[in-house]
Design an enzyme around this catalytic site. Structure first.
Site, mmCIF file in Angstrom:
data_model
loop_
_atom_site.group_PDB
_atom_site.id
_atom_site.type_symbol
_atom_site.label_atom_id
_atom_site.label_comp_id
_atom_site.label_asym_id
_atom_site.label_seq_id
_atom_site.Cartn_x
_atom_site.Cartn_y
_atom_site.Cartn_z
ATOM 1 C CG LEU A 1 -2.058 -1.041 1.219
ATOM 2 C CD1 LEU A 1 -2.765 -1.068 2.833
ATOM 3 C CD2 LEU A 1 -3.129 -0.725 0.198
ATOM 4 C CG ASP A 2 -0.274 4.951 -1.977
ATOM 5 O OD1 ASP A 2 -0.667 5.271 -0.953
ATOM 6 O OD2 ASP A 2 -0.703 4.979 -2.938
ATOM 7 C CE LYS A 3 4.814 9.709 4.112
ATOM 8 N NZ LYS A 3 5.776 10.838 4.018
ATOM 9 C CB SER B 1 -3.123 3.516 0.910
ATOM 10 O OG SER B 1 -3.128 4.095 -0.439
#
Length: 242
Positions: free
Chosen positions: A109-111, A113
Site C-alpha cells: 500500500l502506498d504511503k 493509503s
C-alpha cells in the site's frame, strides 16, 4: 531438460527458506558469511540445487524458518518497505516490539493509503496472493471530493488507457455521499502501481482517503489501526485458494 532439478541463485535459495529477504541474503553472501558445502561463496547468483548443497550462515546450518502469516491494519503515513532511502517511517515500526523473525509485505500500500496489508516469510504463498492470475480480488473504500453520477461510475468501471497501460476496476459502487464528499466501494482483480489514484485522477477526482478493507475472503474487520494479528490456518488456506 524435462525433469531436471531446478537451480536457484544462492541469494534466492536463502530467501526461499524464509529466513531473510533476497537483498539481505546478498549482503550476507558478499560479506563472506555464507558457505556452500563448507566453502565461502561471495556470489549471490552462485547456482545451488535444493537438497544437494549444504548451506550455512556464520558456519551454522540453515534450517527453513517456520512459516508465518500476519495481517496488519496499516496506518496512513508509513512506507511499505523494509528500508527507506529517505529515512521515512516504514510499516515495520508496527512490529518493533514483537521480536518477530524476518517477514516481507505481500503486495503493498502506498504511503498515503491505509488498511489491510499481509506479511509472510513464505515466498510461494505470497506469490499466489500477488499473482494476477491466481490471487484474490482486493476491495477498497475510497473517499473522494465529490459525488460521482451513474455515468461517471460506469466510465470508471470501463477504465482508461494511461500511458499505454489499461486501468480499470472490476466493480465500483457508491457507498454513501455527503454534501461535499463521497465514499466509493472499489474492487480490483489486478494490482498496478497507484491504480485507483491514477484512475480517479483521470476523472478529476481528488482522493481524500483510501482504505483496503478486504483481500479475497479476508476482511479487515475491527482490527485497530497499527495493530496486527496472525492469520488462522483456515484464512491462510482460503487466501491460497484451497
Amino acid at each position: 531438460m524435462p525433469g531436471a532439478t531446478p537451480r536457484h541463485g544462492l541469494a534466492r535459495a536463502l530467501s526461499k527458506r524464509g529466513v531473510c529477504s533476497r537483498t539481505q541474503a546478498a549482503e550476507w553472501i558478499r560479506a563472506g558469511r555464507v558457505r556452500v558445502d563448507g566453502r565461502i561463496v561471495r556470489d549471490p547468483e552462485f547456482p545451488t540445487i535444493a537438497g544437494r548443497h549444504r548451506i550455512t550462515v556464520d558456519e551454522q546450518p540453515l534450517d527453513a524458518a517456520a512459516p508465518l502469516y500476519l495481517v496488519l491494519n496499516k496506518p496512513r503515513g508509513l512506507v511499505t518497505t523494509a528500508r527507506d532511502e529517505h529515512d521515512r517511517d516504514t510499516v515495520y515500526t508496527c512490529f518493533e516490539s514483537a521480536g518477530l523473525p524476518w517477514i516481507a509485505p505481500v503486495g503493498r500500500l502506498d504511503k498515503a493509503s491505509e488498511g489491510l496489508l499481509l506479511f509472510s516469510n513464505d515466498p510461494a504463498w505470497a506469490a499466489r496472493i500477488t499473482d494476477p492470475a491466481t490471487g484474490p480480488d482486493k476491495r477498497y473504500h475510497v473517499q473522494v471530493d465529490r459525488r460521482p453520477d451513474d455515468d461517471t461510475l460506469d466510465a470508471l468501471a470501463d477504465g482508461i488507457l494511461a500511458d499505454g497501460e489499461p486501468l480499470h476496476a472490476k466493480s465500483i459502487a457508491l457507498l454513501r455521499a455527503g454534501d461535499r464528499t463521497a465514499w466509493l466501494d472499489i474492487v480490483l482483480d489486478e494490482g498496478r502501481n497507484r491504480q485507483i489514484r491514477r484512475l480517479l485522477a483521470a476523472f478529476d477526482f481528488d482522493v481524500l482517503r483510501l482504505v483496503r478493507v478486504a483481500i479475497g475472503p479476508l476482511e479487515l474487520g475491527d482490527l485497530a489501526k497499527g495493530a496486527w494479528r496472525p492469520l488462522t490456518e483456515t484464512e491462510v488456506a482460503a487466501l491460497r485458494g484451497d
